[in-house]
Design an enzyme around this catalytic site. Structure first.
Site: not given
Length: 388
Positions: A234, A261, A324, A327, A350
């Protein structure tokens, strides 16, 4: 029998080029591809010669007849029209474009860089040095098809608009009689809106890598973009990356939990290509805190818009590609190539989608992830070398 505009418009290409005479040596040659060239046949000093007078419909029937009469006047005065024309340097598309650009005083600098980038990347190599008076709709369409071939449909429409403005400037400057791009309405594929704003095919990824490798802007931003491509992290994690997080001996980047994140430490194996990039970058920013410091101060990282801004300057719209989007690009291509989805998801950091996989382990699948990241970097290199 003299030609008429109606008859000319109805002419269709044949298996071989065919000539249609208008009188006084003037004729229209229709090629196998359907292009229509004005020619004048005459004799000078006992030799039969041909003079090119332009391309229909850029040069209309009326204009072709006028040009033929002017050339005939030169011939009567003892001057070979073809020799005179050779001595006159034709005005190229690039020359007209540069003159047009110079008059756009109201533009913001970012917009100017975007337009110039699109001309440099997609038009000048194919059309820049050709006489603008000879360019036909098919010439512009072929150039735009090269853009479409990499999936950049929005850019193709943008570039068509730029070329149209340049051609209309040439019309206003009495360089050409009409805008050849006006006949391209409906010829391009309507752009698809991509929710993720990402290129997701091998061809698109290869074209993107070629353009990024050739980027001549701020070196640190270029490195940030390439590092994003190789690691598909990210932007927040990448922008704030510090040299203390990089273990060159283990070929590993360990992102602290507070920067992630999901607030979990993340491990990013470094490919040969990423290592080479970091060694070059260390010569520039290795004495400071951040891998990618701001142009203004080493105490702050590059701005959140730095990579996206560079993509815009390269000619990619926000509807096509974002920082972004690397990804989504990696995920799409790697999944399609058959790599283990769990390994891909782990490398994307994730959150696991079920209880069985919910026991988070920062080093889970680490050997497979090392292989994945090296394979991915090698794939990008291979895509880059496969020019369409």
């Amino acid at each position: 029998m003299k030609l008429t505009d109606l008859a000319i418009r109805a002419l269709q290409p044949n298996a071989q080029a065919k000539k249609y005479f208008d009188g006084n040596g003037l004729y229209l040659e229709v090629t196998k591809a359907g292009s229509k060239y004005w020619r004048w046949k005459y004799r000078f000093e006992g030799r039969e010669k041909r003079l090119a007078l332009g391309v229909y419909p850029n040069v209309s029937l009326k204009e072709a007849r006028l040009l033929q009469r002017k050339a005939a006047d030169l011939l009567r005065k003892g001057t070979d029209p073809a020799t005179l024309k050779q001595k006159q340097s034709p005005i190229t598309f690039r020359q007209v474009a540069e003159e047009w650009l110079a008059k756009q005083h109201q533009w913001k600098q970012n917009h100017r860089r975007t337009v110039v980038g699109r001309l440099n990347n997609d038009i000048y190599d194919l059309l820049g040095d050709r006489p603008i008076e000879e360019l036909q709709p098919i010439d512009f369409l072929q150039a735009l098809r090269h853009i479409e071939a990499r999936g950049a449909h929005v850019t193709a429409h943008k570039v068509k608009g730029i070329c149209g403005q340049i051609c209309r400037y040439a019309v206003a400057s009495c360089i050409i009689p009409s805008d050849p791009t006006r006949d391209l309405k409906g010829a391009l594929t309507p752009p698809k809106r991509n929710h993720f704003a990402a290129f997701t095919t091998k061809e698109e990824a290869g074209a993107l890598m070629r353009v990024m490798k050739g980027y001549n802007g701020f070196f640190v931003t270029k490195c940030a973009l390439l590092m994003t491509a190789y690691t598909f992290t990210r932007q927040g994690e990448l922008r704030h990356a510090e040299w203390t997080e990089i273990d060159l001996s283990e070929r590993l980047w360990i992102v602290p939990a507070h920067k992630m994140k999901m607030k979990r430490e993340h491990m990013v194996p470094l490919s040969d290509q990423a290592m080479e990039l970091l060694l070059e970058l260390r010569k520039v920013s290795g004495r400071g805190k951040y891998l990618f410091p701001s142009l203004r101060t080493d105490e702050k990282p590059i701005s959140e818009n730095a990579c996206n801004g560079a993509l815009r300057r390269m000619g990619f719209t926000k509807e096509e590609m974002t920082a972004h989007g690397f990804r989504a690009m990696a995920s799409s291509i790697l999944n399609e190539a058959g790599y283990n989805p769990d390994v891909i998801e782990m490398q994307l950091a994730h959150v696991p989608g079920n209880k069985i996989r919910a026991a988070y382990n920062r080093a889970q699948y680490l050997p497979e992830r090392y292989k994945l990241m090296q394979d991915w970097a090698d794939m990008l290199d291979a895509f880059e070398s496969q020019k369409s």
